[in-house]
Design a protein around this motif. Structure first.
Motif, mmCIF file in Angstrom:
data_model
loop_
_atom_site.group_PDB
_atom_site.id
_atom_site.type_symbol
_atom_site.label_atom_id
_atom_site.label_comp_id
_atom_site.label_asym_id
_atom_site.label_seq_id
_atom_site.Cartn_x
_atom_site.Cartn_y
_atom_site.Cartn_z
ATOM 1 N N ASP A 125 0.879 -1.432 0.169
ATOM 2 C CA ASP A 125 -0.201 0.104 -0.069
ATOM 3 C C ASP A 125 1.037 1.141 0.007
ATOM 4 N N GLY A 126 0.155 2.291 0.025
ATOM 5 C CA GLY A 126 0.940 3.514 0.394
ATOM 6 C C GLY A 126 0.224 4.437 1.265
ATOM 7 N N GLU B 54 -10.242 21.292 2.386
ATOM 8 C CA GLU B 54 -10.008 20.312 1.487
ATOM 9 C C GLU B 54 -8.839 20.324 0.248
ATOM 10 N N LYS B 55 -8.184 19.363 0.061
ATOM 11 C CA LYS B 55 -7.081 19.136 -0.895
ATOM 12 C C LYS B 55 -7.337 18.156 -1.793
ATOM 13 N N ALA B 56 -7.318 18.512 -2.936
ATOM 14 C CA ALA B 56 -7.576 17.659 -4.164
ATOM 15 C C ALA B 56 -6.250 17.191 -4.780
ATOM 16 N N ASN B 57 -6.237 16.155 -5.673
ATOM 17 C CA ASN B 57 -5.342 15.600 -6.470
ATOM 18 C C ASN B 57 -4.064 15.148 -5.600
ATOM 19 N N ILE B 58 -4.285 14.508 -4.444
ATOM 20 C CA ILE B 58 -2.997 13.988 -3.739
ATOM 21 C C ILE B 58 -2.669 12.695 -4.181
ATOM 22 N N SER B 59 -1.434 12.502 -4.949
ATOM 23 C CA SER B 59 -1.364 11.203 -5.447
ATOM 24 C C SER B 59 -0.654 10.375 -4.766
ATOM 25 N N VAL B 60 -0.953 8.878 -4.580
ATOM 26 C CA VAL B 60 -0.486 8.154 -3.749
ATOM 27 C C VAL B 60 -0.105 6.968 -4.833
ATOM 28 N N SER B 61 1.218 6.209 -4.366
ATOM 29 C CA SER B 61 1.640 5.094 -5.224
ATOM 30 C C SER B 61 2.064 4.048 -4.133
#
Length: 260
Positions: free
Chosen positions: A178-179, A238-245
């Protein structure tokens, strides 16, 4: 009285969640699973009694950490063709792990396709345990799956007197599962609940700790909306487009929460 009890319960829950958040900043989670490469046997039973993982570079006994293992007899022939089973897991400090030690009990046996059943002697694995090299570095906040891939065809040895020995040949495979997302809210007094939302579904929830730090674990890859819901003295954020790898921790940095 009921309202007072409810407030106390919520306060206790917040304390537990905040303590977990602090721990998440330092720890990784390790899961150990068992699988098997096929062999020409009806059953191969191994009696798993303990699992330990060695943390750090030195060879001292203090480096061994014991997993909460599901003890018992496992039929390896049930775990072929991509099937596996969870043996145990452990929260441990982020950093290097070098070895896994597997200790077996006495209830080990092999059943041939002819119907004959033989006990399997495994002196070293029963006494001092079988040590397997791993040499992986774990990142705080990430869950790892360590797979013990048992080569049963090479592990069952026919002796000269017609009996069988178990000389385990096991390959270790480690991968991140997971991330995670971390950051710091300011001021810490805003005490927000923090939600990780993917495709309109809230997948994970956590709280910032007493310093404002937070970490959301167990996230699949994707682009998340992170929602901060503070106490009534502050405004939601709110914070959008938070990328998780997979295998990485995304650092959001400092999130400022304005007063009402």
């Amino acid at each position: 009285m009921k309202k007072k009890a409810l407030k106390i319960g919520i306060a206790c829950l917040l304390c537990v969640v905040m303590a977990c958040s602090t721990s998440d900043e330092k720890n990784a989670k390790l899961q150990i699973w068992l699988t098997d490469a096929p062999g020409d046997f009806a059953r191969v039973n191994i009696d798993i009694q303990s699992l330990e993982v060695h943390v750090g570079d030195d060879e001292s006994d203090a480096g061994w950490k014991t997993l909460n293992v599901n003890k018992g007899v496992y039929n390896l022939m049930d775990l072929t063709n991509g099937l596996d089973t969870l043996l145990g897991d452990l929260e441990l400090p982020a950093g290097k792990i070098s070895q896994v030690r597997l200790t077996l009990g006495t209830h080990n046996s092999v059943a041939l396709n002819t119907g004959d059943v033989f006990e399997l002697s495994t002196p070293s694995a029963q006494q001092s345990g079988l040590k397997l090299l791993v040499n992986e570095t774990l990142t705080a906040g990430i869950t790892y799956k360590l797979l013990l891939d048992f080569d049963v065809a090479r592990s069952i040895v026919l002796t000269g007197n017609g009996s069988y020995k178990l000389k385990p040949v096991i390959r270790t495979i480690t991968r991140a599962e997971d991330g995670a997302i971390k950051g710091i809210v300011t001021p810490a007094a805003s005490t927000p609940a923090i939600y990780a939302i993917l495709n309109s579904d809230t997948l994970r929830t956590t709280f910032a700790d007493s310093t404002g730090a937070f970490m959301i674990r167990g996230l699949a890859s994707g682009s998340y909306l992170i929602s901060f819901s503070p106490n009534s003295s502050y405004q939601p954020v709110e914070k959008a487009n938070i990328s998780v790898s997979i295998g990485t921790v995304t650092n959001m940095g400092t999130i400022e929460i304005a007063a009402q």
